[in-house]
Design an enzyme around this catalytic site. Structure first.
Site, PDB file in Angstrom:
ATOM      1  N   GLU A 103       0.897  -1.266  -0.093  1.00  0.00           N
ATOM      2  CA  GLU A 103       0.028  -0.028   0.042  1.00  0.00           C
ATOM      3  C   GLU A 103       0.750   1.145  -0.075  1.00  0.00           C
ATOM      4  OE1 GLU A 103      -0.797  -2.684   1.740  1.00  0.00           O
ATOM      5  OE2 GLU A 103      -2.662  -3.211   1.167  1.00  0.00           O
ATOM      6  N   HIS A 147     -12.514  -4.744   7.954  1.00  0.00           N
ATOM      7  CA  HIS A 147     -12.831  -4.846   6.533  1.00  0.00           C
ATOM      8  C   HIS A 147     -14.349  -4.231   6.181  1.00  0.00           C
ATOM      9  CE1 HIS A 147      -9.906  -7.960   5.954  1.00  0.00           C
ATOM     10  NE2 HIS A 147      -9.711  -7.762   4.962  1.00  0.00           N
TER      11      HIS A 147
END
Lengths: 320, 324
Positions: free
Chosen positions: B60, B129
């Site tokens: 990321e 999530h």
């Protein structure tokens, strides 16, 4: 014998002197509280910025570190604008909004110093990606210190650049200490070139106090990148003369160690060698030193005489 | 007009902008061969090739960092971070580099970078999530935060985001991908930073975005049957916030409720509510009300997950209490 032309020798020496005197002057200005905030000084490491950046073209890119004055000067930054920026003046290269930690000039391919250790490595890698996608033959020199070696961004970026064969030369300026913690205490692997093995990337270690050795190594890896062969890792070993910042007591290293490195000073070593081999004359070297001193004085005067940014500039440049 | 899904609308926006501008490219995890974890980039790899639709490693920091480097050197990257929950991994790049670089450089660079991501609860995916983190990002001057709720807005705003010279955090919602709505065939864009009145009303202003906009509209429908007329406003962009559209409505209805999926404390509603106070206090008949997510990590069990975010019933109850 060293193989270097008179003009090149003069150019290298002038840039190294500019950086040294610039940094010594900033230390003065900090002591007098004319320069506010912090500045991380590059004195002792001049041969790295000068030797590597001499290996690239004006249209190539660099991205720098928190110890970034040297890179900005070597990439063609104007001394008055750089000095004004460090003093926070409106005439600074970033209009006084960046300062020492964010010296940048995208128009000259300098994508900036960075206040975060390793913070510029993503920018460097992305510029490499951009070069590849735009199909130009530019190259990116991505500078970082030994302190960045143990950050996740080092791994993520070198891996990405290797997978995509990006034209980036990763240049680790190993000055032996990340602030106070030595490479010996911070890194599990002492031969830093081995860090490139994980990415199947070529790597080389070079004496960062020798501008010609640095230039020779950098030229090789720049051409390697320009030829589409991908990234490389160049470790340049040098020493920062000042502490990490002004308040650093330097209690983590010895006077003897400091002296050993001062004895190998990159500017003295190079000028003596040039004089000895009749590439430059001693009077030439002395004249150059005086010329640079005058340039630095002019830059300081320009910076001190320059206006502060206007209040309305506070909200300018947040968005395009 | 034809109806397509939120996912298709986003996919069309990407394809059209890539067709229009060769400097636009996509980079992220599983965006190419797989087509994106939620299928938004499906078919683009086949159409535009691996150079412009780039599968990256799970990195990321490098995705956002390299996106920035590419953006300031002539490209228009559209990066994807699979879940907004993964943004903290690259928060340093977003906050310290992407958002600040133009200002730190005295305005001498532009950052045409889009970071697409998705967030929110509703799929029983647990605490890593399902978060709604938008309030973190509206605290970052230098970026814009876009959160579309319907396919029409999703397409128009993504196209504008790609053409924009500022960094955009574009937050989609996992539950919205299969929702359908009218989207014209022809090319259009929507302005960033402009709210939309989704339903006109007289008695109360309900401000809601992303998935909560759908809940708010359902609630307004039922309230209408009881004779309570709710005006529903979707800010669409949280930073910059179109506070004028919101306050104009509040000046008419004299009551405001903010519906937000994120945690209540320090949430987006706190900011919107305070801006209403600053701009329309004299028009308010009662305090601004928040219907917000619970201050808990998102629980996995759907029985608890439902309770952790606002519901249609919760909105109806809050409106009744405020208006009654």
């Amino acid at each position: 014998m060293i193989e270097i032309s008179h003009d090149d020798a003069l150019y290298y020496l002038k840039q190294m002197m500019q950086i040294r005197q610039f940094e010594d002057k900033i230390m003065d200005l900090l002591s007098q509280n004319i320069a506010q905030g912090g500045s991380h000084l590059y004195a002792g490491e001049e041969a790295i910025a000068v030797g590597t950046i001499a290996a690239i073209r004006p249209d190539d890119y660099i991205v720098s570190t928190h110890r970034g004055h040297g890179h900005s000067i070597a990439k063609g930054g104007k001394l008055p604008e750089l000095m004004a920026e460090i003093l926070g003046k409106a005439t600074g290269v970033c209009k006084g909004k960046g300062g020492s930690l964010h010296l940048a000039d995208v128009s000259t391919g300098n994508l900036g110093a960075n206040g975060i250790v390793g913070g510029g490595m993503g920018i460097g890698t992305g510029a490499g990606l951009s070069i590849k996608m735009r199909k130009t033959d530019q190259v990116m020199l991505c500078f970082f210190g030994d302190g960045a070696l143990n950050l996740g961004i080092f791994h993520e970026c070198l891996n990405m650049a290797a997978v995509w064969k990006l034209p980036v030369v990763y240049i680790c300026e190993n000055n032996l200490y990340g602030m106070s913690v030595s490479v010996k205490r911070a890194c599990a692997v002492q031969d830093l070139t081995k860090r490139a093995l994980a990415y199947d990337m070529p790597s080389q270690s070079v004496d960062g106090m020798d501008v010609l050795a640095v230039n020779e190594a950098a030229s090789h890896w720049v051409e390697y990148a320009r030829g589409g062969k991908g990234p490389s890792l160049l470790i340049c070993n040098a020493y920062r003369y000042y502490g990490h910042s002004r308040s650093d007591p330097r209690n983590y290293r010895t006077k003897e160690e400091e002296q050993e490195w001062h004895d190998r000073d990159p500017i003295k070593a190079f000028s003596q060698r040039c004089v000895k081999e009749n590439i430059l004359s001693q009077p030439e070297v002395e004249t150059l030193e005086q010329e640079v001193a005058a340039e630095i004085e002019q830059a300081v005067k320009f910076a001190i005489d320059s206006p502060w940014p206007q209040p309305e500039e506070l909200y300018e440049d947040v968005y395009a | 007009m034809r109806e397509i899904t939120y996912r298709q609308a986003l996919n069309e926006a990407l394809a059209e902008e890539m067709e229009r501008d060769p400097t636009v490219f996509i980079m992220g995890e599983d965006v190419a061969i797989y087509g994106g974890a939620y299928g938004v980039t499906r078919g683009l790899y086949e159409r535009f090739g691996e150079e412009r639709v780039r599968d990256s490693a799970i990195s990321e920091v490098a995705i956002v960092g390299a996106g920035l480097g590419a953006a300031i050197t002539g490209m228009r990257p559209v990066t994807e971070i699979m879940y907004v929950d993964f943004i903290p991994l690259c928060m340093g790049q977003l906050n310290n580099q992407v958002a600040k670089i133009r200002y730190m450089f005295g305005g001498k660079t532009k950052v045409p970078l889009v970071i697409r991501t998705e967030g929110g609860a509703g799929r029983s995916l647990g605490a890593h999530h399902s978060q709604s983190l938008e309030s973190w990002f509206i605290h970052i001057p230098g970026i814009k935060v876009v959160m579309p709720s319907v396919p029409y807005d999703a397409k128009g705003l993504l196209k504008s985001s790609i053409r924009e010279d500022n960094p955009i955090l574009f937050i989609e919602h996992k539950i919205l991908y299969n929702t359908k709505g009218e989207v014209p065939e022809e090319d259009y864009t929507l302005p960033i930073g402009v709210a939309d009145v989704k339903r006109e009303g007289e008695d109360v202003t309900v401000i809601a975005y992303s998935q909560m906009l759908l809940f708010a509209l359902q609630a307004a429908e039922e309230l209408g049957k009881e004779g309570i007329s709710a005006e529903v406003i979707d800010p669409r962009t949280l930073l910059p916030l179109d506070i004028d559209t919101i306050t104009n409505s509040v000046k008419k209805t004299n009551r405001a409720i903010i519906v937000e999926e994120d945690c209540k404390t320090g949430g987006t509603g706190a900011e919107i509510g305070m801006q209403i106070m600053e701009n329309a206090f004299d028009y308010l008949d009662s305090p601004v009300v928040r219907v917000a997510g619970a201050d808990v990590p998102m629980p996995k069990s759907s029985a608890l997950e439902e309770l952790a975010i606002p519901s249609k019933e919760g909105i109806i109850e809050a409106v009744r209490k405020l208006v009654g």
